[in-house]
Each structure stands twice: as structure tokens, then as C-alpha cells.
Scaffold this motif. Structure first.
Motif, PDB file in Angstrom:
ATOM      1  N   MET A  69       0.874  -1.186   0.000  1.00  0.00           N
ATOM      2  CA  MET A  69       0.000   0.000   0.000  1.00  0.00           C
ATOM      3  C   MET A  69       0.905   1.228   0.000  1.00  0.00           C
ATOM      4  N   THR A  70       0.992   1.893  -1.152  1.00  0.00           N
ATOM      5  CA  THR A  70       1.921   3.010  -1.301  1.00  0.00           C
ATOM      6  C   THR A  70       1.284   4.338  -0.862  1.00  0.00           C
ATOM      7  N   LYS A  71       2.079   5.369  -0.830  1.00  0.00           N
ATOM      8  CA  LYS A  71       1.632   6.740  -0.531  1.00  0.00           C
ATOM      9  C   LYS A  71       1.112   6.871   0.900  1.00  0.00           C
ATOM     10  N   LYS A  72       1.779   6.138   1.793  1.00  0.00           N
ATOM     11  CA  LYS A  72       1.455   6.231   3.218  1.00  0.00           C
ATOM     12  C   LYS A  72       1.513   7.679   3.692  1.00  0.00           C
ATOM     13  N   ASP A  73       2.462   8.438   3.136  1.00  0.00           N
ATOM     14  CA  ASP A  73       2.663   9.833   3.535  1.00  0.00           C
ATOM     15  C   ASP A  73       1.476  10.726   3.169  1.00  0.00           C
ATOM     16  N   LEU A  74       0.607  10.251   2.274  1.00  0.00           N
ATOM     17  CA  LEU A  74      -0.513  11.091   1.835  1.00  0.00           C
ATOM     18  C   LEU A  74      -1.851  10.669   2.443  1.00  0.00           C
ATOM     19  N   CYS A  75      -1.898   9.470   3.037  1.00  0.00           N
ATOM     20  CA  CYS A  75      -3.198   8.928   3.460  1.00  0.00           C
ATOM     21  C   CYS A  75      -3.567   9.316   4.893  1.00  0.00           C
ATOM     22  N   ASP A  98       5.831   4.417   2.245  1.00  0.00           N
ATOM     23  CA  ASP A  98       6.056   5.655   1.498  1.00  0.00           C
ATOM     24  C   ASP A  98       7.238   5.347   0.578  1.00  0.00           C
ATOM     25  N   LEU A  99       6.987   5.253  -0.703  1.00  0.00           N
ATOM     26  CA  LEU A  99       8.056   4.820  -1.620  1.00  0.00           C
ATOM     27  C   LEU A  99       9.158   5.868  -1.750  1.00  0.00           C
ATOM     28  N   LYS A 100       8.886   7.063  -1.251  1.00  0.00           N
ATOM     29  CA  LYS A 100       9.938   8.084  -1.315  1.00  0.00           C
ATOM     30  C   LYS A 100      10.906   7.931  -0.130  1.00  0.00           C
ATOM     31  N   ASP A 101      10.568   7.000   0.754  1.00  0.00           N
ATOM     32  CA  ASP A 101      11.405   6.766   1.935  1.00  0.00           C
ATOM     33  C   ASP A 101      12.224   5.490   1.699  1.00  0.00           C
ATOM     34  N   GLY A 139      -0.661  -3.831 -10.681  1.00  0.00           N
ATOM     35  CA  GLY A 139      -1.520  -2.798 -10.095  1.00  0.00           C
ATOM     36  C   GLY A 139      -2.065  -1.901 -11.178  1.00  0.00           C
ATOM     37  N   ILE A 140      -3.079  -1.116 -10.831  1.00  0.00           N
ATOM     38  CA  ILE A 140      -3.675  -0.185 -11.792  1.00  0.00           C
ATOM     39  C   ILE A 140      -2.717   1.007 -11.996  1.00  0.00           C
ATOM     40  N   PRO A 141      -2.942   1.852 -12.976  1.00  0.00           N
ATOM     41  CA  PRO A 141      -2.050   2.994 -13.188  1.00  0.00           C
ATOM     42  C   PRO A 141      -1.983   3.935 -11.977  1.00  0.00           C
ATOM     43  N   ASN A 142      -0.823   4.535 -11.816  1.00  0.00           N
ATOM     44  CA  ASN A 142      -0.603   5.614 -10.847  1.00  0.00           C
ATOM     45  C   ASN A 142      -0.450   5.171  -9.392  1.00  0.00           C
ATOM     46  N   VAL A 143      -0.386   3.871  -9.139  1.00  0.00           N
ATOM     47  CA  VAL A 143      -0.269   3.431  -7.734  1.00  0.00           C
ATOM     48  C   VAL A 143       1.187   3.400  -7.266  1.00  0.00           C
ATOM     49  N   GLY A 144       2.131   3.564  -8.197  1.00  0.00           N
ATOM     50  CA  GLY A 144       3.534   3.618  -7.785  1.00  0.00           C
ATOM     51  C   GLY A 144       4.372   2.442  -8.263  1.00  0.00           C
ATOM     52  N   LYS A 145       3.899   1.717  -9.264  1.00  0.00           N
ATOM     53  CA  LYS A 145       4.644   0.543  -9.744  1.00  0.00           C
ATOM     54  C   LYS A 145       6.036   0.932 -10.273  1.00  0.00           C
ATOM     55  N   SER A 146       6.072   1.960 -11.120  1.00  0.00           N
ATOM     56  CA  SER A 146       7.370   2.358 -11.699  1.00  0.00           C
ATOM     57  C   SER A 146       8.298   2.883 -10.615  1.00  0.00           C
ATOM     58  N   THR A 147       7.733   3.645  -9.694  1.00  0.00           N
ATOM     59  CA  THR A 147       8.551   4.184  -8.600  1.00  0.00           C
ATOM     60  C   THR A 147       9.186   3.030  -7.806  1.00  0.00           C
ATOM     61  N   GLU A 161       5.890   2.263 -22.452  1.00  0.00           N
ATOM     62  CA  GLU A 161       4.559   2.805 -22.766  1.00  0.00           C
ATOM     63  C   GLU A 161       3.529   2.464 -21.699  1.00  0.00           C
ATOM     64  N   ASN A 162       3.105   3.471 -20.957  1.00  0.00           N
ATOM     65  CA  ASN A 162       2.139   3.209 -19.898  1.00  0.00           C
ATOM     66  C   ASN A 162       0.809   3.842 -20.280  1.00  0.00           C
ATOM     67  N   ARG A 163       0.311   3.482 -21.430  1.00  0.00           N
ATOM     68  CA  ARG A 163      -0.989   4.036 -21.799  1.00  0.00           C
ATOM     69  C   ARG A 163      -1.839   2.948 -22.441  1.00  0.00           C
TER      70      ARG A 163
HETATM   71  P1  G4P Z   1       2.559   3.638 -11.895  1.00  0.00           P
HETATM   72  O1  G4P Z   1       3.855   3.127 -12.436  1.00  0.00           O
HETATM   73  O2  G4P Z   1       1.843   2.619 -11.066  1.00  0.00           O
HETATM   74  O3  G4P Z   1       1.671   4.214 -12.943  1.00  0.00           O
HETATM   75  O4  G4P Z   1       2.879   4.825 -10.869  1.00  0.00           O
HETATM   76  P2  G4P Z   1       4.202   5.748 -10.733  1.00  0.00           P
HETATM   77  O5  G4P Z   1       5.315   4.960 -10.164  1.00  0.00           O
HETATM   78  O6  G4P Z   1       4.424   6.454 -12.018  1.00  0.00           O
HETATM   79  O7  G4P Z   1       3.722   6.762  -9.600  1.00  0.00           O
HETATM   80  C1  G4P Z   1       2.687   7.700  -9.819  1.00  0.00           C
HETATM   81  C2  G4P Z   1       2.958   8.935  -8.999  1.00  0.00           C
HETATM   82  O8  G4P Z   1       2.900   8.611  -7.604  1.00  0.00           O
HETATM   83  C3  G4P Z   1       4.348   9.539  -9.217  1.00  0.00           C
HETATM   84  O9  G4P Z   1       4.213  10.937  -9.103  1.00  0.00           O
HETATM   85  C4  G4P Z   1       5.146   9.025  -8.041  1.00  0.00           C
HETATM   86  O10 G4P Z   1       6.243   9.852  -7.711  1.00  0.00           O
HETATM   87  C5  G4P Z   1       4.095   9.060  -6.943  1.00  0.00           C
HETATM   88  N1  G4P Z   1       4.363   8.129  -5.827  1.00  0.00           N
HETATM   89  C6  G4P Z   1       4.579   6.800  -5.883  1.00  0.00           C
HETATM   90  N2  G4P Z   1       4.728   6.288  -4.647  1.00  0.00           N
HETATM   91  C7  G4P Z   1       4.588   7.304  -3.779  1.00  0.00           C
HETATM   92  C8  G4P Z   1       4.611   7.419  -2.344  1.00  0.00           C
HETATM   93  O11 G4P Z   1       4.764   6.431  -1.598  1.00  0.00           O
HETATM   94  N3  G4P Z   1       4.391   8.670  -1.823  1.00  0.00           N
HETATM   95  C9  G4P Z   1       4.167   9.760  -2.607  1.00  0.00           C
HETATM   96  N4  G4P Z   1       3.988  10.934  -2.000  1.00  0.00           N
HETATM   97  N5  G4P Z   1       4.145   9.697  -3.953  1.00  0.00           N
HETATM   98  C10 G4P Z   1       4.354   8.483  -4.527  1.00  0.00           C
HETATM   99  P3  G4P Z   1       4.265  11.892 -10.347  1.00  0.00           P
HETATM  100  O12 G4P Z   1       3.977  13.255  -9.857  1.00  0.00           O
HETATM  101  O13 G4P Z   1       3.369  11.327 -11.416  1.00  0.00           O
HETATM  102  O14 G4P Z   1       5.693  11.751 -10.870  1.00  0.00           O
HETATM  103  P4  G4P Z   1       7.082  12.157 -10.135  1.00  0.00           P
HETATM  104  O15 G4P Z   1       7.574  13.264 -10.966  1.00  0.00           O
HETATM  105  O16 G4P Z   1       6.811  12.522  -8.715  1.00  0.00           O
HETATM  106  O17 G4P Z   1       7.898  10.902 -10.244  1.00  0.00           O
END
Ligand code: G4P
Length: 290
Positions: A69-75, A98-101, A139-147, A161-163
Motif C-alpha cells: 500500500m503506497t503513498k502512506k505519507d498522503l493517506c 512511502d516509496l519516497k522513503d 496494479g492499476i495505473p498511478n499506484v507507484g509501480k514504476s517508482t 509505454e504506460n498508456r
Molecule cells: P505507476 O507506475 O503505477 O503508474 O505509478 P508511478 O510509479 O508512475 O507513480 C505515480 C505517482 O505517484 C508519481 O508521481 C510518483 O512519484 C508518486 N508516488 C509513488 N509512490 C509514492 C509514495 O509512496 N508517496 C508519494 N507521495 N508519492 C508516490 P508523479 O507526480 O506522477 O511523478 P514524479 O515526478 O513525482 O515521479
């Protein structure tokens, strides 16, 4: 209300562009599953229900999995933890991160090796060397897979290509962690038949802005905040009322979106959407705990 409202409402057809493509993605995953040791199921901690792929259990069968479960810092961690416990009670391994950690993503690596110990021990018993663990990131788009993939591989960008409409070639990525990663080979979607799910995904940036009716998303966000996070609504916009016109008026005045007594509704909608997607509003989990 504005030009925006002429766009199609947030309906299945707006986001379910290519059902045939999704079927192909699922087929590729099913075919590859035999080569996978563990699945990283990635969801967004702000939408722990809405970002889950509907029939994931059918897709990944009984593979070992970590629900990340990503984006702990935002939830809103209190609500998200309840969802985490709910999934743990179903028997999943769950990590809220928090994937940024940097420390957080290391937890994923440690847990991977712990869970797959049995595989290595079996090999040891047969006199074989330890193997690279193959992990499918799904996972679905934007959940943080690439990160996540970039963190573990230590590379800047792996995002092919993520579209919709573009299926990636299966591409295994080596890391220095004893793990080889495979990204979702296409786009998968969650429970599109539930309107709230689509609204929640749109509100957190999972659907291209150009196809959205931002008025609809903005009202969804404002009403949700009014009902669940009135303090955030008050603090951020000075609003403690849920009359839509009044809410738009207050925000419009605050951001200078009034000209000759005319409110620029588009500007207000865009502002609220950008605030949530652009991480200016934090501490919110959009899937309520019932
Ligand atoms: P995807 O491959 O599943 O489509 O997702 P992706 O990794 O592209 O992540 C989507 C956006 O979510 C990115 O922001 C990424 O930085 C952000 N993100 C991923 N994990 C976390 C997290 O744990 N915490 C926070 N705060 N953000 C997270 P973006 O604005 O689209 O791109 P970027 O310029 O920040 O990389």
C-alpha cells in the motif's frame, strides 16, 4: 455549470477504453505466472478499496503475494491501517509504505526473502544454488509501480509505454537484491462498475485529466471532505458548508477566480483537483472504513 460539464460524466466508457487490451494483459500474466515466485500487488493507501484490481485473486491464483500500500505519507493512516488489518485478516502479507522513503522499500525486499525462504530451502535440499526470486509487480495505473521498480533496480526510469492500447513486451529487470522484477505488461483496471471507485481513482490522479469532467471530481472531493474531514476543508479553503454554489464562491474568491462578479467555475474545479492530486491536501483516505 461550465464547459467541463459538457464532457461525459465519469462513466465506465470514459476509462474502460480497451477491454480487449485488458484481456490480453491478463492472458500474458496467466501465461507467465509459472515463472513467478511472488506477486507485488500495489495499491494506493488513499484508496485501499478502489485501487484494488477486482479479480486479482483469480488472476494470480495462490501465488505468494505482498500487498504493497503506497503513498502512506498522503493517506489518513488511521483509516488505511484498518484496511491493512482487513487484508491481513484475509491472509495477505501487507506493507504500508512511502516509496519516497528509502527504509520503507527495503522492508519490501526483506519480506520478499522471508516469504520465499521455503523456495530457497527446497533448492538447498537438492544441492542447488539459491535462485533469483522473480517478482511480478501488478496494479492499476498511478499506484507507484514504476517508482517501486526504479527504487529496487536503482535506476531512474523503467516506464515503457504506460498508456491504454499499448501492451509492453515482457521485460524482466535485474536488481542487486536477489530479485528480478516483471512490470505489469499493460493496463489493468479495478471495479469499474462502481461509480465511487471511478471517482476515487480520478480524484487521486489515476485517470488522464483530459477525459475527466473536473466539476464532477471537484464536487466529489469537496463533499467527501465536508463529510469526513471538515477540519481540512475549513483549514484549506475556509469552508464549513456543503452548499455547492457557496463552496465554489468561497474558493473562487480565495484564488481570485471572480471577474465582474462572474465565478470561473472551471478554475475552481481545477484548483481543487490539483490540490489533491498535487499533494497539497494530505491525510485523506477516500475509501471510508465501514
Ligand atoms: P505507476 O507506475 O503505477 O503508474 O505509478 P508511478 O510509479 O508512475 O507513480 C505515480 C505517482 O505517484 C508519481 O508521481 C510518483 O512519484 C508518486 N508516488 C509513488 N509512490 C509514492 C509514495 O509512496 N508517496 C508519494 N507521495 N508519492 C508516490 P508523479 O507526480 O506522477 O511523478 P514524479 O515526478 O513525482 O515521479
Amino acid at each position: 455549470m461550465s464547459n467541463n460539464s459538457e464532457k461525459q460524466g465519469l462513466h465506465k466508457s470514459v476509462i474502460n477504453w480497451y477491454p480487449g487490451h485488458m484481456a490480453k494483459t491478463k492472458r500474458l500474466i496467466s501465461d507467465e505466472l509459472k515463472n513467478i515466485d511472488i506477486v507485488y500487488e500495489v495499491i494506493d493507501a488513499r484508496i485501499p478499496y478502489s485501487s484494488k484490481i477486482k479479480d486479482i485473486d483469480n488472476l494470480i491464483k495462490n501465488k505468494q503475494r505482498i500487498l504493497i500500500m503506497t503513498k502512506k505519507d498522503l493517506c489518513d493512516i488511521n483509516i488505511t491501517n484498518k484496511w491493512a488489518k482487513f487484508y491481513e485478516d484475509k491472509g495477505y502479507n501487507v506493507l504500508v509504505v512511502d516509496l519516497k522513503d528509502n527504509n520503507d522499500y527495503k522492508k519490501i525486499i526483506d519480506l520478499t526473502h522471508e516469504i520465499t525462504k521455503n523456495i530457497q530451502e527446497k533448492r538447498k535440499g537438492k544441492g542447488l544454488k539459491e535462485k533469483e526470486i522473480r517478482a511480478l509487480v501488478i496494479g492499476i495505473p498511478n499506484v507507484g509501480k514504476s517508482t517501486l521498480i526504479n527504487k529496487i533496480t536503482g535506476k531512474k526510469s523503467t516506464n515503457v509505454e504506460n498508456r491504454p492500447g499499448v501492451t509492453k513486451n515482457l521485460n524482466y529487470l535485474k536488481t542487486n537484491e536477489g530479485i528480478t522484477l516483471l512490470d505489469t505488461p499493460g493496463i489493468l483496471w479495478p471495479k469499474l462498475d462502481e461509480e465511487k471507485v471511478a471517482l476515487n481513482i480520478a480524484s487521486t490522479g489515476g485517470i488522464r485529466k483530459e477525459v475527466l469532467n473536473l466539476d464532477e471530481i471537484c464536487l466529489h472531493i469537496l463533499n467527501f471532505l465536508y463529510e469526513n474531514y471538515p477540519n481540512i476543508l475549513k483549514e484549506k479553503y475556509g469552508i464549513n458548508d456543503n452548499d455547492p454554489i457557496l463552496m465554489y464562491e468561497i474558493i473562487a474568491k480565495k484564488i481570485g477566480a471572480v471577474k465582474n462578479n462572474e465565478i470561473n467555475y472551471d478554475k475552481v474545479s481545477e484548483k481543487v483537483y490539483n490540490d489533491l492530486v498535487g499533494e497539497k491536501i494530505k491525510g485523506v483516505t477516500l475509501d471510508k472504513w465501514q
